[in-house]
Structures are given as structure tokens and as C-alpha cells.
Design a protein around this motif. Structure first.
Motif, mmCIF file in Angstrom:
data_model
loop_
_atom_site.group_PDB
_atom_site.id
_atom_site.type_symbol
_atom_site.label_atom_id
_atom_site.label_comp_id
_atom_site.label_asym_id
_atom_site.label_seq_id
_atom_site.Cartn_x
_atom_site.Cartn_y
_atom_site.Cartn_z
ATOM 1 N N ARG A 1 -6.430 -21.419 0.158
ATOM 2 C CA ARG A 1 -6.631 -20.404 -0.886
ATOM 3 C C ARG A 1 -6.384 -21.027 -2.253
ATOM 4 O O ARG A 1 -5.338 -21.651 -2.473
ATOM 5 C CB ARG A 1 -5.662 -19.244 -0.621
ATOM 6 C CG ARG A 1 -5.762 -18.080 -1.559
ATOM 7 C CD ARG A 1 -6.934 -17.167 -1.270
ATOM 8 N NE ARG A 1 -6.885 -16.014 -2.151
ATOM 9 C CZ ARG A 1 -6.764 -14.759 -1.764
ATOM 10 N NH1 ARG A 1 -6.711 -14.461 -0.474
ATOM 11 N NH2 ARG A 1 -6.734 -13.787 -2.648
ATOM 12 N N ARG B 1 -0.492 -8.263 6.277
ATOM 13 C CA ARG B 1 0.602 -9.001 5.642
ATOM 14 C C ARG B 1 1.820 -9.008 6.550
ATOM 15 O O ARG B 1 2.736 -9.776 6.344
ATOM 16 C CB ARG B 1 0.981 -8.338 4.316
ATOM 17 C CG ARG B 1 0.008 -8.676 3.234
ATOM 18 C CD ARG B 1 0.288 -7.953 1.936
ATOM 19 N NE ARG B 1 -0.692 -8.435 0.985
ATOM 20 C CZ ARG B 1 -0.495 -9.441 0.146
ATOM 21 N NH1 ARG B 1 0.680 -10.027 0.089
ATOM 22 N NH2 ARG B 1 -1.454 -9.850 -0.651
ATOM 23 N N TYR C 1 0.851 -1.197 0.000
ATOM 24 C CA TYR C 1 0.000 0.000 0.000
ATOM 25 C C TYR C 1 0.899 1.264 0.000
ATOM 26 O O TYR C 1 0.600 2.268 -0.629
ATOM 27 C CB TYR C 1 -0.896 0.050 1.230
ATOM 28 C CG TYR C 1 -1.994 -1.010 1.367
ATOM 29 C CD1 TYR C 1 -1.897 -2.278 0.799
ATOM 30 C CD2 TYR C 1 -3.150 -0.732 2.120
ATOM 31 C CE1 TYR C 1 -2.900 -3.230 0.968
ATOM 32 C CE2 TYR C 1 -4.154 -1.683 2.281
ATOM 33 C CZ TYR C 1 -4.021 -2.927 1.712
ATOM 34 O OH TYR C 1 -5.019 -3.856 1.894
HETATM 35 O O1 RAT Z 1 -5.011 -6.443 0.834
HETATM 36 C C1 RAT Z 1 -4.048 -6.941 0.258
HETATM 37 O O2 RAT Z 1 -2.939 -6.978 0.776
HETATM 38 C C2 RAT Z 1 -4.209 -7.494 -1.121
HETATM 39 O O3 RAT Z 1 -3.005 -7.470 -1.774
HETATM 40 C C3 RAT Z 1 -4.661 -8.900 -1.239
HETATM 41 O O4 RAT Z 1 -3.841 -9.745 -0.493
HETATM 42 C C4 RAT Z 1 -6.019 -9.287 -0.908
HETATM 43 O O5 RAT Z 1 -6.354 -8.989 0.396
HETATM 44 C C5 RAT Z 1 -6.223 -10.756 -1.175
HETATM 45 O O6 RAT Z 1 -6.363 -11.538 -0.224
HETATM 46 O O7 RAT Z 1 -6.231 -11.117 -2.352
#
Ligand code: RAT
Ligand code: ZN
Length: 422
Positions: A171, A358, A50
Motif C-alpha cells: 500500500r 479491520r 464505523y
Molecule cells: O473501510 C475502511 O475501514 C476504511 O477506513 C479504509 O481502510 C479503506 O477501506 C481503505 O483501505 O482506505
């Protein structure tokens, strides 16, 4: 105890929302046994994708290649300089870093990144996990586990998951979004699949899913879907959903989580930061959840425009539980609007938030910031009840908050909250 005044009410709600332990139903965090898949520390915090996207906006001269060829520490230095020193860090992702540094007790007056780094050199992953989970009041973290990733597979083969505070989610994006390249990965793992879905392919995909369900014991199967996701449709994706995902979800008794509305790689040069969003067709959600009423669906949508119709769709389908203010919605103004609307339409039968962290440290800010808004909205809702003469009991409010921060999820799964027996 009965609540009599507004002041009493507000302080009780704030304190309860602040102190209730959370089940965080979607993150990208890992237990310690997954080694370096678990990201933590200030350089990881600063290189969160981000913040990478935000940095490029202020650096027109910076080439993508030169940024990606820097070390992580150099990238973090540049991001710190750009977003925190040369500008004030009030975007939500920047403010998040400030909240984390503050909650860790660093001296923010110095703005000395190297001094903050020193702490991380002296702490172990295991102690840091304990510290963060305790400070963030998160009792259970749901990971995102990818059986298509060879490195992660090796971790499952070595130790698997040994920490009961971390639970798995299976996933399956490559299976549903990139079949052309992922079928061969299944073949490499010993499944007799073919690119045109012929022969035993469907049975073998089901076997693949069941094998990983046995290995990971996931709480749900999950996929992120593009904004043009259609259902029904004559496509590989929908055939695999109908013939593999749904029967396996039914058989295993776990939900299928759909995260809908991503436009992947609108700017590939930004890598993980290069994804965007688009409005999706709520009809696709309506049709799939009403077709399979005996299967549970967890759904979140990425576009603000889809939120109202998603909440209404949940009113019509009790096998649909909506969750979180996902990714580009994870901003205070939107969390407030969406949470308010959901509580008004659905009461407590929602999961208002997940963190999507993350980096472990982010649990501090993602939950601090969301708790503040959830408390604010709840204060308004209970204040309205108080004004209308409803008797408010502390015990009942505590129950409601526990449900919002995890209880509703566990009841939907039909499983007892494992944290209660730890
Ligand atoms: O929010 C994030 O960090 C995105 O890049 C994705 O990981 C999203 O949340 C996802 O799970 O695909
Ligand atoms: Zn995510």
C-alpha cells in the motif's frame, strides 16, 4: 448433475455460495507474526470506526476529547450502551456485531458484554485465527501492508509473514497522496530522493518499490485516491504514477489497485471515522487503463454514482478488473444493486466483494452478509436461464461461484490459487 426445478436450483446456489472458500482480496488484517497489528476480540469489534461515527450521532453531549481519552474498554462500553442497549442495532455495522456474537455461539439474550469478554481472555490468537477462518470459510486473506509505517516495517524485519493463508498487498498512499511529508521517510530508509523530484528521485522511488516487492511478495500495489483524482495531470502524484508505479507494476507483473473516491478527514475530530466520499471522474480511469494496456488495474470506486460507468469502462478494457462494494457501499441494499448490475454487464468477470475487515472477527459478518446477497442475485440470474430453456449443471454453477469468490482474481493475476496446493 443437471438441475431441473427452481427449488433444486435455489437450494443448490445457496448451499454452494455459503460453502465455497473465499479469497478475500482486500482487508486490513494481519497474520499472527505481525503481533498486535492484528486486531481481534469484542472490544475491537465494538470500537470499529464505523461504530464510533454512529455513536457520536446519538451523543450530542459527548466531547471528542473525552471519548478519545477513554480506554478501549470504556469506549466499547459506551458504544455497546448507546448503539445496542439504548437503540436497536440494525445499522449494517451494528448488525455485523450481532452476527459475529451469534456465530461465536454467545447467548444474545443476556446482552452481557462482560460475559462475552471472558471468552476472549482464554483464547490464543493462533487458535482464534484458525477458528474464524474456518467459520467464515475464508481460505486466503490479503493484508494491507504499509512500508511507510515504522512499526510494521519492524515486523517485516523480525519475522515477516510466515502464514501462507495471509498474503501481502503493498500500500503506497503516502507516496502518491502525501509526497511533501513522505519523501523524508524514503530518505530515512536510505533512498536518495528530494522533495522536488529532482536528481535520482524517480529511480530511487522505483528502487524503493522494487525492494519492498522483493521483501513482501505482494499480490498488487494499492492506493486510495481522492474523489478529485485526475489523470493525466501536471502533479507530483501523476508523475510518480507514470514514471514509477506503472513501470514497476509492469516489471514485477503485478496489478496496480486504485481505490478511488475518498475525501479524507472531513471531520478530523472523528479520526479514522472522519473520512467521507465524493463522486469521481470516470474519465481518469478510462484514460489510465487504456494508456497502459499491458498493465493490469484493479479498481473500486466509493461513490454509488460511479458504479455504472465503472462497469461499462471494464467492458472496454480487459486489463481492468473491478472489485468489491467498498466501505460506505458495503450495505445490503447497495451490494445487491451493484452486484446485480455488474453481473448483467460483465458476467462473472468481476470480483463482487472484498471484506475490508479491520478486525479478524468481522470476517464472519462481512462474508455471511455478502454471501447471502450474492446468492440471492445469482438465483435470479440462473432462474432466468432456466426459464429460457438453458441446461443448468451443478458443476458449472460451482465453477462460476468459485470464480466469483476468488478464481477470477487469481486468473487475472496470472497465478495459480496457492490455497489449492495447501
Ligand atoms: O473501510 C475502511 O475501514 C476504511 O477506513 C479504509 O481502510 C479503506 O477501506 C481503505 O483501505 O482506505
Ligand atoms: Zn480498506
Amino acid at each position: 448433475m443437471t438441475i431441473h426445478t427452481e427449488d433444486q436450483l435455489v437450494s443448490f446456489i445457496k448451499e454452494t455460495v455459503r460453502s465455497t472458500q473465499v479469497t478475500d482480496i482486500h482487508t486490513h488484517l494481519f497474520a499472527e507474526s505481525f503481533g498486535d497489528l492484528l486486531l481481534w476480540g469484542v472490544d475491537e469489534l465494538l470500537t470499529y470506526h464505523y461504530l464510533i461515527a454512529e455513536t457520536f450521532r446519538f451523543r450530542p453531549e459527548l466531547s471528542y476529547d473525552s471519548f478519545w481519552s477513554m480506554s478501549k474498554r470504556e469506549q466499547a462500553d459506551l458504544i455497546w450502551q448507546t448503539l445496542f442497549i439504548e437503540h436497536s442495532p440494525y445499522s449494517e455495522a451494528c448488525r455485523g456485531v450481532v452476527t459475529v456474537l451469534n456465530r461465536l455461539g454467545f447467548d444474545l439474550k443476556t446482552r452481557d458484554l462482560n460475559a462475552y469478554r471472558e471468552y476472549f481472555e482464554s483464547v490464543s490468537a493462533s487458535d482464534y485465527i484458525d477458528r474464524i477462518l474456518e467459520l467464515a470459510k475464508v481460505k486466503t486473506v490479503v493484508m494491507t501492508n504499509d512500508p511507510f509505517d515504522a512499526y510494521e516495517r519492524s515486523k517485516w524485519a523480525e519475522n515477516g509473514n510466515t502464514d501462507p493463508r495471509f498474503l501481502a498487498a503493498l500500500r503506497i498512499d503516502p507516496l502518491l497522496n502525501l509526497w511533501d511529508s513522505s519523501w523524508s521517510k524514503l530518505a530515512e530508509q536510505g533512498y536518495a530522493v528530494s522533495s522536488d523530484l529532482s536528481g535520482d528521485t524517480m529511480a530511487e522511488i522505483r528502487r524503493f518499490l522494487s525492494d519492498w516487492i522483493s521483501r513482501m511478495n505482494p499480490l498488487y500495489m494499492a492506493v486510495s485516491l481522492p474523489n478529485d483524482f485526475a489523470y493525466p495531470e501536471n502533479s507530483v502524484r501523476v508523475r510518480i504514477i507514470d514514471e514509477c508505479i506503472i513501470p514497476v507494476a509492469r516489471e514485477a507483473g503485478i496489478p496496480f489497485a486504485m481505490m478511488i473516491g475518498v475525501k479524507r478527514k472531513v471531520n478530523p475530530s472523528l479520526k479514522d471515522a472522519g473520512d467521507s466520499l465524493g463522486k469521481s471522474d470516470i474519465g481518469a480511469v478510462e484514460r489510465i487503463v487504456s494508456k497502459y494496456q499491458d498493465v493490469k488495474f484493479l479498481v473500486t470506486m466509493l461513490s454509488r454514482e460511479n458504479q455504472h460507468e465503472l462497469a461499462v469502462t471494464a467492458r472496454k478494457n480487459r486489463n481492468l478488473l473491478i472489485f468489491g462494494c467498498w466501505w460506505f457501499l458495503n450495505n445490503p441494499s447497495l451490494i445487491e444493486e451493484i452486484t446485480r448490475m455488474r453481473l448483467e454487464l460483465l458476467g462473472g468477470s468481476i470480483i463482487p466483494q472484498h471484506s475490508d475487515c479491520r478486525i479478524l472477527d468481522q470476517l464472519l459478518y462481512k462474508w455471511d452478509h455478502s454471501r447471502e446477497i450474492i446468492a440471492k442475485v445469482l438465483c435470479d440470474k440462473y432462474r432466468d436461464l432456466l426459464a429460457a430453456g438453458w441446461r443448468l449443471e451443478e458443476e458449472e454453477i460451482r465453477r462460476d461461484v468459485e470464480d466469483l469468490l476468488g478464481g477470477t482474481f487469481w486468473k487475472f493475476l496470472g497465478k495459480p490459487d496457492p490455497a489449492l496446493n495447501r
